[in-house]
Design an enzyme around this catalytic site. Structure first.
Site, PDB file in Angstrom:
ATOM      1  N   TYR A 190       0.809  -1.218   0.000  1.00  0.00           N
ATOM      2  CA  TYR A 190       0.000   0.000   0.000  1.00  0.00           C
ATOM      3  C   TYR A 190       0.840   1.266   0.000  1.00  0.00           C
ATOM      4  O   TYR A 190       0.447   2.290  -0.567  1.00  0.00           O
ATOM      5  CB  TYR A 190      -1.023  -0.024   1.143  1.00  0.00           C
ATOM      6  CG  TYR A 190      -2.193  -0.873   0.736  1.00  0.00           C
ATOM      7  CD1 TYR A 190      -3.181  -0.362  -0.098  1.00  0.00           C
ATOM      8  CD2 TYR A 190      -2.255  -2.224   1.083  1.00  0.00           C
ATOM      9  CE1 TYR A 190      -4.216  -1.155  -0.548  1.00  0.00           C
ATOM     10  CE2 TYR A 190      -3.285  -3.024   0.631  1.00  0.00           C
ATOM     11  CZ  TYR A 190      -4.269  -2.487  -0.180  1.00  0.00           C
ATOM     12  OH  TYR A 190      -5.275  -3.268  -0.645  1.00  0.00           O
ATOM     13  N   HIS A 219     -15.133   2.405  -2.465  1.00  0.00           N
ATOM     14  CA  HIS A 219     -14.090   1.456  -2.027  1.00  0.00           C
ATOM     15  C   HIS A 219     -13.080   2.100  -1.088  1.00  0.00           C
ATOM     16  O   HIS A 219     -11.988   1.565  -0.902  1.00  0.00           O
ATOM     17  CB  HIS A 219     -13.379   0.858  -3.246  1.00  0.00           C
ATOM     18  CG  HIS A 219     -14.291   0.067  -4.134  1.00  0.00           C
ATOM     19  ND1 HIS A 219     -13.974  -0.284  -5.424  1.00  0.00           N
ATOM     20  CD2 HIS A 219     -15.536  -0.450  -3.912  1.00  0.00           C
ATOM     21  CE1 HIS A 219     -14.983  -0.975  -5.963  1.00  0.00           C
ATOM     22  NE2 HIS A 219     -15.940  -1.074  -5.068  1.00  0.00           N
ATOM     23  N   ARG A 237       1.568   1.709  -3.551  1.00  0.00           N
ATOM     24  CA  ARG A 237       0.409   2.220  -4.299  1.00  0.00           C
ATOM     25  C   ARG A 237       0.142   3.695  -3.978  1.00  0.00           C
ATOM     26  O   ARG A 237      -0.238   4.466  -4.851  1.00  0.00           O
ATOM     27  CB  ARG A 237      -0.833   1.373  -4.000  1.00  0.00           C
ATOM     28  CG  ARG A 237      -0.737  -0.021  -4.607  1.00  0.00           C
ATOM     29  CD  ARG A 237      -2.028  -0.791  -4.473  1.00  0.00           C
ATOM     30  NE  ARG A 237      -3.092  -0.225  -5.289  1.00  0.00           N
ATOM     31  CZ  ARG A 237      -4.385  -0.500  -5.125  1.00  0.00           C
ATOM     32  NH1 ARG A 237      -4.771  -1.309  -4.158  1.00  0.00           N
ATOM     33  NH2 ARG A 237      -5.291   0.031  -5.911  1.00  0.00           N
ATOM     34  N   CYS A 256      -1.689   3.536  15.735  1.00  0.00           N
ATOM     35  CA  CYS A 256      -2.839   4.404  16.018  1.00  0.00           C
ATOM     36  C   CYS A 256      -2.492   5.403  17.128  1.00  0.00           C
ATOM     37  O   CYS A 256      -2.113   5.003  18.219  1.00  0.00           O
ATOM     38  CB  CYS A 256      -4.050   3.566  16.428  1.00  0.00           C
ATOM     39  SG  CYS A 256      -5.472   4.570  16.941  1.00  0.00           S
ATOM     40  N   CYS A 288      -7.651   2.799  12.306  1.00  0.00           N
ATOM     41  CA  CYS A 288      -7.105   1.849  13.278  1.00  0.00           C
ATOM     42  C   CYS A 288      -7.631   0.450  12.962  1.00  0.00           C
ATOM     43  O   CYS A 288      -8.786   0.274  12.583  1.00  0.00           O
ATOM     44  CB  CYS A 288      -7.508   2.270  14.684  1.00  0.00           C
ATOM     45  SG  CYS A 288      -6.802   1.203  15.954  1.00  0.00           S
ATOM     46  N   CYS A 321      -5.638   4.953  20.361  1.00  0.00           N
ATOM     47  CA  CYS A 321      -5.617   3.870  21.353  1.00  0.00           C
ATOM     48  C   CYS A 321      -4.185   3.438  21.658  1.00  0.00           C
ATOM     49  O   CYS A 321      -3.955   2.746  22.638  1.00  0.00           O
ATOM     50  CB  CYS A 321      -6.455   2.683  20.867  1.00  0.00           C
ATOM     51  SG  CYS A 321      -5.748   1.792  19.457  1.00  0.00           S
ATOM     52  N   CYS A 357     -11.712   0.451  18.243  1.00  0.00           N
ATOM     53  CA  CYS A 357     -11.199   1.816  18.098  1.00  0.00           C
ATOM     54  C   CYS A 357     -11.695   2.379  16.775  1.00  0.00           C
ATOM     55  O   CYS A 357     -11.543   1.765  15.734  1.00  0.00           O
ATOM     56  CB  CYS A 357      -9.670   1.828  18.144  1.00  0.00           C
ATOM     57  SG  CYS A 357      -8.971   3.481  17.963  1.00  0.00           S
TER      58      CYS A 357
HETATM   59 ZN   LIG Z   1      -6.809   2.823  17.630  1.00  0.00          ZN
END
Ligand SMILES: [Zn+2]
Length: 317
Positions: free
Chosen positions: A77, A131, A80, A200, A139, A203, A144
């Site tokens: 990713y 999409h 991309r 993240c 996350c 969290c 979360c």
């Molecule tokens: Zn999180």
């Protein structure tokens, strides 16, 4: 940005009948697919000659793959995202964004995750990303709800930087020249430690993941609800433009049928006459064959005017 004014790519008779209908239309849908981004030089996910072979992409674009090897999936990713940022919104993206500002009742549904419509400053409330987006991150922890939109940081974390040394076989140009992908066993990839992947900030526990819809996942509920509401609020739909997609798969195919059931005429813009919505074309519909980046600004010109050089929001960011 090249002007398309010099030569017309659309038959005059079709142009006139389309623009007469567009000018008087108040409820308009557009359905966008990979063909629109191909005009920006972005390889399609599944298209022939695409940089990513289908089986590799399909294997990496699943929650299971992320659970098993988040480092590999993030490299895919990150690559991309990098490729999408190398591409620029084309005149069709800017023309559609302008149409959204000019026509109150215009809604765009896009199957593209490349961020090109948001970067062309398409009004977000009139752009539904079926999409998700490569530039949304969220996350991966179930409970979360942390999400970030339009995160264009490349690389998203230092460990995901793509090598730029020309002698390195994993550089972009080397990969393109060989039509290889980074999941090819001959290309050595650095092993990534979990601690080096994006984490993240809310969290502090979960890994961030790309905000795209993976195989086996539901389409975003809020997006589908917004579209259903727009459809339900439309007593009549005047026009649906199908641009760079065959609209043969769910839910795209269904939107063409629903729009038609509410009276919409269909205008298809595509490179290939074989790429036709499942229901085909009726008398009075239009098929504009060729490059969307040229055709779309031309057919929308009666409402949006001449499309001039525009800011790219990813560069501005
Ligand atoms: Zn999180």
């Amino acid at each position: 940005m090249a002007s398309t004014a010099a030569r017309s790519v659309v038959p005059q008779k079709d142009l006139e009948s389309f623009q007469a209908h567009l000018n008087s239309s108040t409820r308009i849908l557009a359905l966008l697919g990979a063909g629109l981004s191909a005009s920006s030089g972005l390889p399609t996910f599944r298209g022939a000659g695409g940089l990513w072979r289908t089986h590799d992409a399909v294997e990496l674009a699943t929650p299971e793959a992320f659970g098993r090897d988040p480092g590999l999936v993030w490299q895919f990713y990150s690559y991309r995202r990098h490729m999408a940022l190398q591409a620029k919104p084309n005149p069709a993206h800017y023309a559609l964004a302008e149409l959204a500002r000019k026509k109150e009742g215009f809604m765009t549904l896009s199957q593209n995750v490349d961020g090109l419509s948001p970067r062309a400053n398409h009004p977000p409330e009139k752009l539904k990303l079926l999409h998700g987006s490569l530039f949304d991150v969220k996350c991966s922890e179930f409970f979360c709800k942390h999400t970030e939109s339009n995160n264009y940081t490349d690389p998203i974390v230092p460990a995901l930087a793509i090598p730029t040394d020309e002698s390195d076989p994993t550089t972009i140009s080397a990969l393109q020249a060989r039509e290889l992908d980074i999941s090819d066993e001959n290309v050595a990839l650095p092993e990534l430690a979990i601690r080096d992947l994006p984490r993240c900030p809310k969290c502090k526990r979960g890994l961030l993941r790309p905000g795209v819809v993976w195989f086996g996942e539901m389409l975003p509920t809020q997006v589908l609800d917004d579209i259903d509401k727009w459809m339900a609020d439309s007593k009549k739909i005047d026009l649906i433009m199908v641009i760079g997609t065959s609209a043969k798969v769910y839910p795209a195919a269904g939107y063409v049928d629903s729009a038609r059931a509410k009276g919409a005429k269909v205008a298809v813009v595509n490179m290939d006459r074989a790429d036709m919505p499942a229901s085909g074309l009726y008398k009075g519909d239009w098929f504009f064959e060729g490059d969307a980046a040229q055709i779309v600004p031309e057919i929308l010109k009666s409402v949006v005017g001449e499309i001039k050089e525009q800011p790219d929001l990813a560069v501005e960011a």
